[in-house]
Design an enzyme around this catalytic site. Structure first.
Site, PDB file in Angstrom:
ATOM      1  N   ASP A 127       0.854  -1.187   0.000  1.00  0.00           N
ATOM      2  CA  ASP A 127       0.000   0.000   0.000  1.00  0.00           C
ATOM      3  C   ASP A 127       0.894   1.243   0.000  1.00  0.00           C
ATOM      4  O   ASP A 127       2.043   1.170   0.420  1.00  0.00           O
ATOM      5  CB  ASP A 127      -0.866  -0.042   1.269  1.00  0.00           C
ATOM      6  CG  ASP A 127      -2.001   0.959   1.203  1.00  0.00           C
ATOM      7  OD1 ASP A 127      -2.249   1.500   0.117  1.00  0.00           O
ATOM      8  OD2 ASP A 127      -2.643   1.189   2.251  1.00  0.00           O
TER       9      ASP A 127
ATOM     10  N   ARG B  38      -9.246  15.002   1.684  1.00  0.00           N
ATOM     11  CA  ARG B  38      -9.774  14.321   2.870  1.00  0.00           C
ATOM     12  C   ARG B  38     -11.229  14.698   3.103  1.00  0.00           C
ATOM     13  O   ARG B  38     -11.935  14.054   3.872  1.00  0.00           O
ATOM     14  CB  ARG B  38      -8.987  14.680   4.150  1.00  0.00           C
ATOM     15  CG  ARG B  38      -7.503  14.345   4.160  1.00  0.00           C
ATOM     16  CD  ARG B  38      -7.239  12.936   3.826  1.00  0.00           C
ATOM     17  NE  ARG B  38      -6.876  12.811   2.428  1.00  0.00           N
ATOM     18  CZ  ARG B  38      -6.842  11.658   1.773  1.00  0.00           C
ATOM     19  NH1 ARG B  38      -7.157  10.544   2.397  1.00  0.00           N
ATOM     20  NH2 ARG B  38      -6.528  11.619   0.505  1.00  0.00           N
TER      21      ARG B  38
END
Length: 731
Positions: A221, A609
């Site tokens: 990741d 975000r």
DNA sequence: CACATCTATCTTTTT
DNA sequence: GATAGATGTG
């Protein structure tokens, strides 16, 4: 027999990644495009179709938090067998693999992991030994250089050979002795964990084949944040099977300062010409407005693949650009708006976050939030495991486990006070280095250390006797019990209790928290009971690689405060990015070092975000920090957002408010110039001036040709004037 | 050797 | 505006 994993609800691109066959696979996953979903589903798919057993999966992330989340999500898909998978961080995976074979590199299996502070302390002591001036050459800087070399897999000899400057040679000398002393201390720093594992895999064929056989699939990741050492490690582990899946997004590469190499992801296809590449561009998180804004900002970067996030959701609210007079007003405005969002808009407090560039910026926010009565939690910042009392307690354990650990010894030998000062300590350390014995042996025979007085010998003897007793505690005792015994028998607790101060009480509470962490560890170990490492060592390893940001406390009704870096991987309904001023964000030092693109990526990470609402706030003046006030223009990133996506608000510009926050009598305190400013004239950016006809104003910028920009208090207007001829005076 | 007081520097981000 | 390190004193 295997539980059926449903692949419903995945979009075609996601499905392609999940079902992709063997071989190298690159998933370019834009922010909010469901990359964790793809990773977890792919793992579940590999398991449920029988292509791999759980123990044959290695999934690597950067933080323990991300690892825990991934493990949990796979477990939700396929159940308890998921526990046998290796889902960890680079560093823990290496630590775990190293335990078995560290002997081949001159360590024992009980090696200690030094955190940044310990490593710097070691560098410092090495520099003292080499009689180097730590003022001319700060140990931290040396550490950074060495760390850079290690992440490029450059050893001390090679580094020395390549050194062509005075600085390079100095660093090379430190590097060589540092490495020697670290092995003598049986200790590894964070970089060593990666480098040593690469060394093992490269040097020993049996180790290499063992691990290559163990892992059938390697998944990574945040691949954009890998450095060269990590890249080599992955290549070695993937071996000839090359079942390497990497997921990342070059636009979210924000760890260049830690030697992350964005080339790793940009060049993946060159590296593996047969790699399958899947792009995920559909975003499931944010409104179209927020995405368009973030896209527009990051589009200014050159080091990236063209990519455009899109969403099926609506435009949503415009991005709010808010200009305030100073950081106090900024904090008050944020606090007020948070209250409004909660009470009037109906957003839960825990779905709101405030991001800032540097940790120091949280203080004003915190003060203000307390006054407003808004509950908050700060993620990151001062870390639990960096508190002195915690480090002391841990050092006791480290010394017991690893009797060569001179750094741990130095920390605890006079804590609590035992009358062993720096002279005695220095003599012991020097003697240990001279005779080449480990620190435990030397401390056990203090009478052999030259120059020690009888009082010192007695003090060291008694300390060492206590340590021996503690080491003889039965191996199978719970970690929590051992920890408690240490704190009691060493006299550490007693000394704190005797202090009877508020601070001491706080320290005691922290230590109690550490014991309860240990208790929890004992409990979990009892449940799983799988580890091949002795409990005490495993506990140490776990906490040395644990950081505050891994704590995922989802307490209710709390506003979240954190740095932009910490925000990666999270999402909130409403996001505030404060301090959007040139010089603050982008940070002036980053600009100096040519890191504008990385700062821009940081901005992109922060903006993406937000699910529904995004605020970028700036203060026209910030400070005083140590008497210096910064006056900066709004962040260049704000200018990069198209006008039709934003709505501007904020207090009217004026200098009165700026003034009122200065301490009395410090009215003429010096002023730092904005990084872009040049000063052709006698006034600098931030100077307060009086103009013959426009009145009071503040210099907010300067331009080539002797032109200065002044904002006037009376009407808030900004005017460009020729500094040489303008009828102005400084006040 | 321990403790008190002064000082410089911090503040870019972290496994 | 804090904290760690250096310097000075008992």
């Amino acid at each position: 027999m295997e539980p059926q994993v449903t692949l419903e609800g995945l979009n075609p691109r996601q499905l392609e990644a999940v079902e992709s066959g063997d071989g190298p696979l690159l998933v370019v996953a834009g922010a909010g495009s469901g990359k964790t979903r793809v990773l977890t589903h792919r793992i579940a798919h590999l398991l449920s179709t029988g292509r791999a057993r759980p123990g044959e999966i290695l999934a690597i992330t950067f933080t323990n938090r991300a690892a825990a989340e991934m493990k949990e999500r796979v477990e939700a898909l396929i159940g308890p067998p998921a526990r046998a998978m290796w889902v960890t961080t680079f560093h823990s995976a290496c630590a775990r693999m190293l335990r078995g074979d560290a002997e081949r590199l001159g360590y024992t299996r009980s090696f200690t992991i030094y955190d940044e502070g310990d490593a710097v302390r070691m560098i410092k002591s090495v520099m003292a030994e080499l009689e180097m001036d730590t003022k001319a050459l700060p140990p931290k800087r040396v550490k950074a250089r060495i760390s850079g070399a290690k992440n490029e897999l450059i050893g001390p000899e090679e580094f020395m050979a390549a050194a062509d400057t005075w600085l390079g040679e100095q660093v090379a000398e430190v590097y060589a002795l540092y490495e020697k002393r670290m092995i003598e201390n049986n200790a590894m720093d964070f970089d060593d964990l990666l480098v040593r594992m690469v060394n093992l895999l490269e040097l020993f064929e049996d180790v290499r084949t063992r691990w290559q056989k163990a892992f059938h699939y390697v998944l990574v990741d945040e691949y954009q944040d890998t450095n060269h050492a990590q890249y080599r490690l992955l290549k070695l582990l993937a071996g000839e099977k090359r079942n390497l899946m990497v997921v990342g997004d070059e636009d979210q590469s924000i760890y260049g300062f830690r030697h992350a190499d964005i080339r790793n992801i940009l060049d993946f296809e060159k590296d593996f010409p047969d790699a399958r590449v899947v792009k995920l561009e559909q975003n499931y998180r944010s409104t179209q407005t927020i995405l368009s804004g973030a896209n527009a900002v990051v589009a200014n970067n050159r080091d990236r693949r063209p990519k455009e996030l899109w969403t099926e959701s609506d435009q949503g609210e415009p991005i709010q650009i808010v200009s305030l007079s100073d950081e106090h007003e900024e904090a008050r405005w944020v606090a007020g708006e948070v209250e409004r969002l909660v009470t009037e808009v109906g957003i839960d407090t825990e779905e709101i976050a405030v991001f800032y560039r540097t940790n120091a910026m949280s203080r004003v926010l915190e003060d203000t939030l307390v006054r407003f009565g808004v509950g908050y939690r700060v993620v990151g910042g001062t870390k639990f495991y960096e508190r002195a009392e915690i480090k002391d307690a841990v050092a006791y354990v480290q010394y017991l486990v690893n009797p060569s650990d001179a750094i741990a010894f130095s920390r605890i030998v006079n804590s609590p006070r035992r009358g062993i000062g720096k002279t005695t300590l220095g003599r012991i350390l020097t003697h240990a280095n001279t005779v080449g014995e480990n620190i435990w042996q030397v401390a056990s025979e203090p009478e052999k250390v030259p120059g020690l007085g009888s009082a010192a010998v007695r003090a060291v003897d008694s300390f060492q006797a206590t340590m021996s007793e503690l080491r003889d505690l039965p191996e199978d005792r719970d970690v929590a019990e051992i920890l408690e015994s240490i704190l009691q028998r060493s006299g550490y607790m007693e000394a704190l209790e005797a202090e009877r101060s508020i601070e001491a009480q706080g320290r005691i509470e922290n230590l109690e928290e550490l014991i309860s962490v240990a208790r929890e560890f004992d409990l979990n170990r009892g449940l799983e009971g799988t580890s091949d490492i002795p409990p005490l060592e495993e506990f140490l390893q776990q906490i040395s690689l644990y950081t505050e940001q891994d704590k995922l406390i989802e307490q209710q009704e709390l506003l979240t405060l954190m740095t932009l870096h910490n925000a990666k991987g999270l999402e909130f309904d409403a996001v505030f990015i404060v301090g959007c001023e040139d010089g603050v964000f982008p940070h002036s030092r980053a600009l100096d070092e040519g890191q504008e693109e990385e700062e821009r990526r940081l901005c992109y990470v922060g903006m993406t975000r937000a699910r529904k609402r995004l605020y970028l706030t700036s203060a026209r003046s910030r400070g005083p920090r140590g008497g210096f006030t910064e006056v900066n223009g709004p962040s260049r990133f704000i200018d990069e957002i198209p006008d039709d996506l934003i709505e501007r608000q904020g207090s009217a510009p004026g200098i009165a408010t700026v003034r009122s926050y200065r301490a009395p009598g410090s009215g003429s305190s010096p002023v730092t110039a904005s990084p872009r400013a040049t000063e052709p004239v006698a006034v600098a950016v931030g100077d307060d001036v009086v103009h013959a006809s426009f009145g009071e104003g503040v210099v907010i910028g300067s331009e080539p040709g002797g032109v200065i920009v002044i904002r006037f208090a009376a009407d808030g207007s900004e005017r460009k004037l020729m500094a040489e001829y303008a009828p102005i005076t400084r006040r």
